[in-house]
Design a protein around this motif. Structure first.
Motif, PDB file in Angstrom:
ATOM      1  N   SER A 112       0.825  -1.214   0.000  1.00 17.63           N
ATOM      2  CA  SER A 112       0.000   0.000   0.000  1.00 17.63           C
ATOM      3  C   SER A 112       0.853   1.255   0.000  1.00 17.63           C
ATOM      4  N   LEU A 113       1.998   1.209   0.692  1.00 19.41           N
ATOM      5  CA  LEU A 113       2.878   2.377   0.728  1.00 19.41           C
ATOM      6  C   LEU A 113       3.497   2.651  -0.636  1.00 19.41           C
ATOM      7  N   THR A 114       3.852   1.612  -1.376  1.00 18.97           N
ATOM      8  CA  THR A 114       4.379   1.860  -2.722  1.00 18.97           C
ATOM      9  C   THR A 114       3.266   2.275  -3.674  1.00 18.97           C
ATOM     10  N   ALA A 115       2.064   1.748  -3.445  1.00 14.87           N
ATOM     11  CA  ALA A 115       0.930   2.172  -4.275  1.00 14.87           C
ATOM     12  C   ALA A 115       0.641   3.655  -4.081  1.00 14.87           C
ATOM     13  N   GLY A 116       0.978   4.174  -2.907  1.00 16.01           N
ATOM     14  CA  GLY A 116       0.768   5.590  -2.621  1.00 16.01           C
ATOM     15  C   GLY A 116       1.534   6.521  -3.534  1.00 16.01           C
ATOM     16  N   PHE A 117       2.560   6.019  -4.226  1.00 13.21           N
ATOM     17  CA  PHE A 117       3.312   6.849  -5.160  1.00 13.21           C
ATOM     18  C   PHE A 117       2.500   7.158  -6.415  1.00 13.21           C
ATOM     19  N   GLY A 118       1.476   6.336  -6.685  1.00 12.83           N
ATOM     20  CA  GLY A 118       0.580   6.637  -7.803  1.00 12.83           C
ATOM     21  C   GLY A 118       1.173   6.410  -9.176  1.00 12.83           C
ATOM     22  N   LEU A 119       2.007   5.385  -9.313  1.00 13.93           N
ATOM     23  CA  LEU A 119       2.591   5.074 -10.622  1.00 13.93           C
ATOM     24  C   LEU A 119       1.716   4.034 -11.326  1.00 13.93           C
ATOM     25  N   PRO A 120       1.114   4.375 -12.465  1.00  7.56           N
ATOM     26  CA  PRO A 120       0.258   3.407 -13.165  1.00  7.56           C
ATOM     27  C   PRO A 120       1.038   2.166 -13.593  1.00  7.56           C
ATOM     28  N   ASP A 121       0.336   1.043 -13.671  1.00  6.67           N
ATOM     29  CA  ASP A 121       0.969  -0.209 -14.087  1.00  6.67           C
ATOM     30  C   ASP A 121       1.659  -0.077 -15.441  1.00  6.67           C
ATOM     31  N   GLU A 122       1.069   0.693 -16.337  1.00  2.00           N
ATOM     32  CA  GLU A 122       1.659   0.859 -17.667  1.00  2.00           C
ATOM     33  C   GLU A 122       3.050   1.474 -17.595  1.00  2.00           C
ATOM     34  N   TRP A 123       3.276   2.323 -16.601  1.00  2.00           N
ATOM     35  CA  TRP A 123       4.589   2.957 -16.487  1.00  2.00           C
ATOM     36  C   TRP A 123       5.621   1.987 -15.925  1.00  2.00           C
ATOM     37  N   LEU A 124       5.168   1.080 -15.077  1.00  6.20           N
ATOM     38  CA  LEU A 124       6.099   0.099 -14.529  1.00  6.20           C
ATOM     39  C   LEU A 124       6.465  -0.930 -15.592  1.00  6.20           C
ATOM     40  N   ALA A 125       5.458  -1.427 -16.278  1.00  3.79           N
ATOM     41  CA  ALA A 125       5.643  -2.356 -17.408  1.00  3.79           C
ATOM     42  C   ALA A 125       6.557  -3.524 -17.063  1.00  3.79           C
ATOM     43  N   ALA A 126       6.555  -3.935 -15.810  1.00  5.22           N
ATOM     44  CA  ALA A 126       7.402  -5.053 -15.379  1.00  5.22           C
ATOM     45  C   ALA A 126       6.512  -6.258 -15.130  1.00  5.22           C
ATOM     46  N   PRO A 127       6.655  -7.324 -15.895  1.00  3.92           N
ATOM     47  CA  PRO A 127       5.817  -8.506 -15.686  1.00  3.92           C
ATOM     48  C   PRO A 127       5.853  -9.027 -14.255  1.00  3.92           C
ATOM     49  N   ILE A 128       6.995  -8.925 -13.566  1.00  2.00           N
ATOM     50  CA  ILE A 128       7.036  -9.441 -12.191  1.00  2.00           C
ATOM     51  C   ILE A 128       6.179  -8.597 -11.257  1.00  2.00           C
ATOM     52  N   ALA A 129       5.995  -7.318 -11.578  1.00  2.00           N
ATOM     53  CA  ALA A 129       5.128  -6.473 -10.758  1.00  2.00           C
ATOM     54  C   ALA A 129       3.673  -6.676 -11.139  1.00  2.00           C
ATOM     55  N   LEU A 130       3.406  -6.717 -12.418  1.00  2.00           N
ATOM     56  CA  LEU A 130       2.029  -6.900 -12.874  1.00  2.00           C
ATOM     57  C   LEU A 130       1.541  -8.299 -12.555  1.00  2.00           C
ATOM     58  N   GLY A 131       2.456  -9.272 -12.600  1.00  2.00           N
ATOM     59  CA  GLY A 131       2.089 -10.632 -12.216  1.00  2.00           C
ATOM     60  C   GLY A 131       1.699 -10.701 -10.762  1.00  2.00           C
ATOM     61  N   ALA A 132       2.387  -9.913  -9.920  1.00  2.00           N
ATOM     62  CA  ALA A 132       2.046  -9.889  -8.499  1.00  2.00           C
ATOM     63  C   ALA A 132       0.631  -9.373  -8.300  1.00  2.00           C
ATOM     64  N   GLU A 133       0.273  -8.341  -9.059  1.00  4.92           N
ATOM     65  CA  GLU A 133      -1.075  -7.793  -8.934  1.00  4.92           C
ATOM     66  C   GLU A 133      -2.115  -8.818  -9.368  1.00  4.92           C
ATOM     67  N   ARG A 134      -1.819  -9.515 -10.455  1.00  5.30           N
ATOM     68  CA  ARG A 134      -2.774 -10.529 -10.926  1.00  5.30           C
ATOM     69  C   ARG A 134      -2.927 -11.664  -9.915  1.00  5.30           C
ATOM     70  N   GLN A 135      -1.796 -12.023  -9.280  1.00  5.48           N
ATOM     71  CA  GLN A 135      -1.865 -13.083  -8.276  1.00  5.48           C
ATOM     72  C   GLN A 135      -2.697 -12.639  -7.071  1.00  5.48           C
ATOM     73  N   ARG A 136      -2.534 -11.365  -6.676  1.00  4.56           N
ATOM     74  CA  ARG A 136      -3.339 -10.877  -5.540  1.00  4.56           C
ATOM     75  C   ARG A 136      -4.819 -10.866  -5.897  1.00  4.56           C
ATOM     76  N   GLN A 137      -5.132 -10.448  -7.143  1.00  3.01           N
ATOM     77  CA  GLN A 137      -6.521 -10.429  -7.592  1.00  3.01           C
ATOM     78  C   GLN A 137      -7.098 -11.842  -7.601  1.00  3.01           C
ATOM     79  N   HIS A 138      -6.300 -12.796  -8.091  1.00  2.37           N
ATOM     80  CA  HIS A 138      -6.746 -14.192  -8.130  1.00  2.37           C
ATOM     81  C   HIS A 138      -7.003 -14.707  -6.715  1.00  2.37           C
ATOM     82  N   SER A 139      -6.126 -14.319  -5.793  1.00  7.11           N
ATOM     83  CA  SER A 139      -6.297 -14.753  -4.408  1.00  7.11           C
ATOM     84  C   SER A 139      -7.581 -14.178  -3.808  1.00  7.11           C
ATOM     85  N   ARG A 140      -7.866 -12.886  -4.137  1.00  3.61           N
ATOM     86  CA  ARG A 140      -9.095 -12.266  -3.605  1.00  3.61           C
ATOM     87  C   ARG A 140     -10.337 -12.934  -4.181  1.00  3.61           C
ATOM     88  N   GLU A 141     -10.278 -13.261  -5.492  1.00  4.30           N
ATOM     89  CA  GLU A 141     -11.439 -13.879  -6.133  1.00  4.30           C
ATOM     90  C   GLU A 141     -11.652 -15.303  -5.631  1.00  4.30           C
TER      91      GLU A 141
END
Length: 650
Positions: free
Chosen positions: A620-649
């Motif tokens: 949450s603290l890193t999310a506070g920086f407000g950097l869109p996923d498109e700017w990060l463009a790192a599969p290891i970061a975007l994969g983490a988000e997808r894994q968290r979403q999958h876990s929530r679902e």
């Protein structure tokens, strides 16, 4: 209630971090989307340069170019917005630097050093990119020592022209952004002379290419070639062989030459005139500090997201593999760096606000205030860019082999920010500049008091007399006054104790430095040796100063936070920043008996505890920086988000 039980409100955190120029940040979050701006790994130099120029032209259609320029010429006159917009271009740091060259350095020099005739003729086309330009200051033989550059500009009274010349190889203009390919004009810094008299360094507009992109007569251009990073920026070298430009090409706000060759300036002292001219360009250093901060944020966002999902080694009790970020050693790598990134962000925000308010006339700076701004800009630039280099490398290592893949951006961020530590001023030199400003304040405050009188006078008054007041200062004084005057038994999280400790370190270092350099005030031959022998001391003083003001800026930000739970989490992040700063300089505190060994060990234990407490809030603290996923463009970061979403679902 422990900090892990507090709910961190993402909206409140974003509001605090975005600050005064939240609208600029949101505009760019919305605009820098899709194919034109998504980071691309492994692109060749020529293709990268073409891509960045296309991106620059896209940006030219927005409000971004006009932020730093006056309304009467099509701008918005918002200096703070110009710097914040620069910070937000982390989708490609080559684009960030290209923007800085065109609208920050080239345009900024025309605006700050030119007069109305230059503004009317050049500001509109450079904003629209009808005119691309360069900032030609650095020479092969003189980098930080700008006052002794060797390029000449001699005035010819017969033709009313300046003759710009490169006298030798050491005087070639080197590493000039926009020079190798796109620039058509350069602001050239040269030693000005007329009627046989030298007038010191001034800036002159010199065309370097014609409308067909061919070098102008007498101008030689060479491509610097592939670099260690930022290969979307076309850095080049420039030589001038008696190139003639009209008298009106001189940017003449601080010095002018009449048709007959007579020289006039509103500032009669040549040294003061030189430093005043350079002081008007301070925005460049502030921008570089902000850009480095954005790169640190991007790297931490990638590494923390990855560490929050990547598992390695099973627990002996359950056999379940442990998430990397649950290991204390991993927390130790990332979370103190995250805390320092927040502290430097808020220090940067105060710096930008000071510059902006001065530029628009809300809070004009006197000569003393301008010196403080320049010294703080130098120090924060040094600390922020060093922090970026260290943090990005740590994030790369924390992501293992995945962090070494170009597609995950960390190697690119590391390469692109490497040069930040030396452009706009070498960091070691800049921290010495900061320390010298502290010494000037010290002499202004205490004069030539004898040691005993000085000791009596300093007690309890050093901070008020030497350290400039900030937006946080009244809050700081309240916290220090409310804190009991104990040391060894005091709570390490007591804010007054932390503040006193960092203030005391700064005071002691500056006092010791003043004593060492007192002999250098003479003009004797030993003066250089005295100063040269104290350079490590100067750098330490600059570091101590910036760490202290970053703590104060962090506290002022927490005081502005609209959500109590979020503020409580940030209080612990601030503790982590303060105590990790103490821990990193633990040798000094032990050597100077500010900490006893058991107390020093307790600081380390407390840093460990804070890392464990803050672990649930890391993402949450890193999310506070407000950097869109498109700017990060790192599969290891975007994969983490997808894994968290999958876990929530699930």
């Amino acid at each position: 209630m422990t900090v892990s039980e507090h709910r961190l409100d993402g909206a409140a955190l974003r509001e605090l971090v975005d600050g005064r120029w939240a609208g600029v940040r949101d505009e760019l979050r919305g605009f820098l989307r899709g194919e034109p701006f998504v980071p691309v790994a492994g692109i060749g130099t020529d293709a990268h340069r073409q891509r960045v120029l296309r991106q620059l032209r896209e940006l030219a259609t927005t409000s971004v170019p006009g932020h730093g320029f006056p309304r009467e010429h099509g701008g918005s006159g918002d200096a703070g917005a110009a710097i914040v917009a620069f910070e937000m271009l982390v989708c490609d740091l080559s684009l960030m630097v290209k923007v800085g060259v065109q609208w920050g350095l080239f345009g900024g020099a025309v605006h700050a050093l030119g007069t109305q005739r230059h503004h009317a003729e050049y500001l509109p086309p450079l904003m629209s990119l009808e005119l691309l330009g360069c900032f030609a200051m650095t020479e092969t033989g003189h980098g930080s020592d700008v006052q002794r550059i060797r390029t000449t500009a001699d005035y010819d009274t017969d033709t009313e022209e300046f003759v710009v010349h490169t006298p030798d190889e050491a005087a070639r203009k080197d590493y000039i952004g926009n020079a190798a390919r796109d620039g058509r004009m350069a602001v050239v810094f040269a030693q000005l002379s007329s009627c046989g008299q030298s007038h010191g360094v001034h800036a002159i507009l010199v065309p370097i290419r014609d409308s067909e992109d061919r070098p102008q007569p007498g101008v030689r251009i060479e491509d610097c070639g592939p670099k260690g990073g930022l290969n979307g920026v076309d850095n080049g070298r420039l030589w001038f062989d008696r190139v003639r430009v009209p008298r009106t090409a001189l940017l003449n706000r601080y010095g002018d030459v009449a048709p007959d060759g007579s020289y006039t300036s509103p500032i009669t002292n040549p040294n003061r005139r030189f430093f005043t001219m350079l002081g008007t360009l301070v925005r460049g250093r502030i921008s570089v500090a902000g850009g480095a901060g954005s790169a640190s944020k991007a790297a931490l966002d990638i590494a923390v997201r990855y560490g929050d999902t990547r598992r390695q080694f099973p627990r002996p009790d359950t056999g379940e593999e442990v998430v990397l970020l649950d290991y204390l050693s991993h927390q130790r790598r990332l979370l103190p760096a995250l805390a320092r990134t927040y502290a430097l962000h808020f220090a940067q925000e105060e710096l930008v606000t000071t510059l902006h308010d001065s530029a628009v006339g809300e809070r004009p700076l006197d000569e003393h205030g301008q010196r403080e701004l320049e010294a703080r800009a130098a120090g924060i630039k040094a600390m922020a860019t060093w922090h970026a280099s260290e943090t990005i490398q740590t994030c790369r290592e924390a992501c293992g082999g995945a962090g070494y893949l170009a597609e995950n951006r960390l190697t690119e961020l590391r390469a692109d920010t490497d040069v930040f530590t030396t452009f706009e001023g070498d960091n070691t030199v800049l921290l010495q500049l900061t320390a010298r400003a502290l010494l000037t304040h010290y002499r202004d405050a205490f004069g030539d008091l004898d040691p005993l009188a000085m000791a009596r006078f300093v007690t309890g008054r050093f901070v008020g007399a030497l350290i400039e007041r900030t937006a946080a200062r009244s809050l700081i004084e309240r916290l220090v006054s409310a804190s009991p005057r104990r040391d060894e038994g005091e709570d390490l999280h007591d804010r007054g104790w932390q503040l006193r400790l960092l203030e005391d370190r700064e005071r002691h270092i500056v006092e010791g430095l003043a004593r060492r350099l007192r002999r250098a005030d003479s003009s004797g031959p030993e003066a250089f040796d005295v100063v040269n022998g104290a350079q490590d001391h100067l750098v330490h003083a600059g570091r101590a100063h910036i760490e202290r003001i970053a703590l104060e800026a962090f506290l002022a930000a927490i005081d502005r936070c609209s959500d109590p739970d979020t503020a409580a989490v940030l209080e612990r992040v601030c503790d982590l920043y303060a105590l990790s700063a103490v821990e990193s300089d633990r040798a000094w505190f032990l050597e100077h008996e500010r900490l006893a060994p058991p107390r020093a060990k307790a600081v380390t234990q407390s840093v460990n505890e804070l890392c464990r407490e803050l672990r649930p809030h890391a993402v949450s603290l890193t999310a506070g920086f407000g950097l869109p996923d498109e700017w990060l463009a790192a599969p290891i970061a975007l994969g983490a988000e997808r894994q968290r979403q999958h876990s929530r679902e699930g």
